[in-house]
Design a protein around this motif. Sequence first.
Motif, short mmCIF file in Angstrom:
data_model
loop_
_atom_site.label_atom_id
_atom_site.label_comp_id
_atom_site.label_asym_id
_atom_site.label_seq_id
_atom_site.Cartn_x
_atom_site.Cartn_y
_atom_site.Cartn_z
N LEU A 6 63.74 -4.92 5.05
CA LEU A 6 64.16 -3.56 5.38
C LEU A 6 64.45 -3.43 6.87
N ARG A 7 65.24 -2.44 7.23
CA ARG A 7 65.60 -2.14 8.61
C ARG A 7 64.87 -0.89 9.08
N SER A 8 64.88 -0.66 10.37
CA SER A 8 64.28 0.56 10.93
C SER A 8 64.89 1.79 10.27
N GLY A 9 64.03 2.72 9.85
CA GLY A 9 64.48 3.95 9.21
C GLY A 9 64.55 3.86 7.70
N ASP A 10 64.44 2.66 7.13
CA ASP A 10 64.48 2.51 5.67
C ASP A 10 63.15 2.96 5.06
N MET A 11 63.24 3.53 3.87
CA MET A 11 62.07 3.93 3.12
C MET A 11 62.04 3.19 1.80
N ALA A 12 60.84 2.84 1.36
CA ALA A 12 60.69 2.10 0.11
C ALA A 12 59.35 2.44 -0.53
N MET A 13 59.22 2.08 -1.80
CA MET A 13 57.96 2.24 -2.52
C MET A 13 57.36 0.86 -2.73
N ILE A 14 56.08 0.73 -2.45
CA ILE A 14 55.40 -0.55 -2.64
C ILE A 14 55.24 -0.80 -4.14
N GLU A 15 55.68 -1.97 -4.59
CA GLU A 15 55.55 -2.35 -5.99
C GLU A 15 54.38 -3.31 -6.20
N GLU A 16 54.22 -4.25 -5.28
CA GLU A 16 53.19 -5.28 -5.47
C GLU A 16 52.90 -5.98 -4.16
N ILE A 17 51.65 -6.39 -3.99
CA ILE A 17 51.27 -7.25 -2.86
C ILE A 17 51.02 -8.62 -3.45
N GLY A 30 45.90 1.29 3.43
CA GLY A 30 46.69 2.26 2.69
C GLY A 30 47.93 1.71 2.01
N CYS A 31 48.12 0.40 2.06
CA CYS A 31 49.28 -0.23 1.41
C CYS A 31 48.95 -0.46 -0.06
N LEU A 32 49.08 0.57 -0.84
CA LEU A 32 48.78 0.50 -2.27
C LEU A 32 50.07 0.55 -3.08
N PRO A 33 50.11 -0.14 -4.21
CA PRO A 33 51.28 -0.01 -5.08
C PRO A 33 51.51 1.46 -5.45
N GLY A 34 52.76 1.88 -5.37
CA GLY A 34 53.12 3.27 -5.64
C GLY A 34 53.25 4.12 -4.39
N GLU A 35 52.73 3.66 -3.25
CA GLU A 35 52.83 4.40 -1.99
C GLU A 35 54.20 4.19 -1.37
N ASN A 36 54.71 5.24 -0.73
CA ASN A 36 55.97 5.12 0.01
C ASN A 36 55.67 4.59 1.41
N VAL A 37 56.58 3.78 1.90
CA VAL A 37 56.44 3.20 3.22
C VAL A 37 57.74 3.42 3.99
N LEU A 38 57.61 3.77 5.27
CA LEU A 38 58.76 3.99 6.14
C LEU A 38 58.72 2.96 7.26
#
Length: 74
Positions: A6-17, A30-38
């Motif tokens: 991802l690039r700066s400013g992109d948003m995504a949802m964590i699927e799996e670690i 706080g990096c849990l599956p289902g959480e949004n990350v920016l």
Amino acid sequence: MFLDELRSGDMAMIEEICDTNICIKLIEMGCLPGENVLVRMTAPFRDPIAIEVSGNLISLRKSEARTIRVKKID
């Protein structure tokens, strides 16, 4: 796709670690599956990467970000 793509400013949802060695540390931050990350910032050569997740600003090495599978949110 993985977090390091991802690039700066992109948003995504964590699927799996994918890496069990750092999984617990990431979950504690706080990096849990289902959480949004920016993605807030990336350093030169995209290492490290600053992300915002669960209200926390976290810096991850590129190798750590490569273990987090995400789904990009447009």
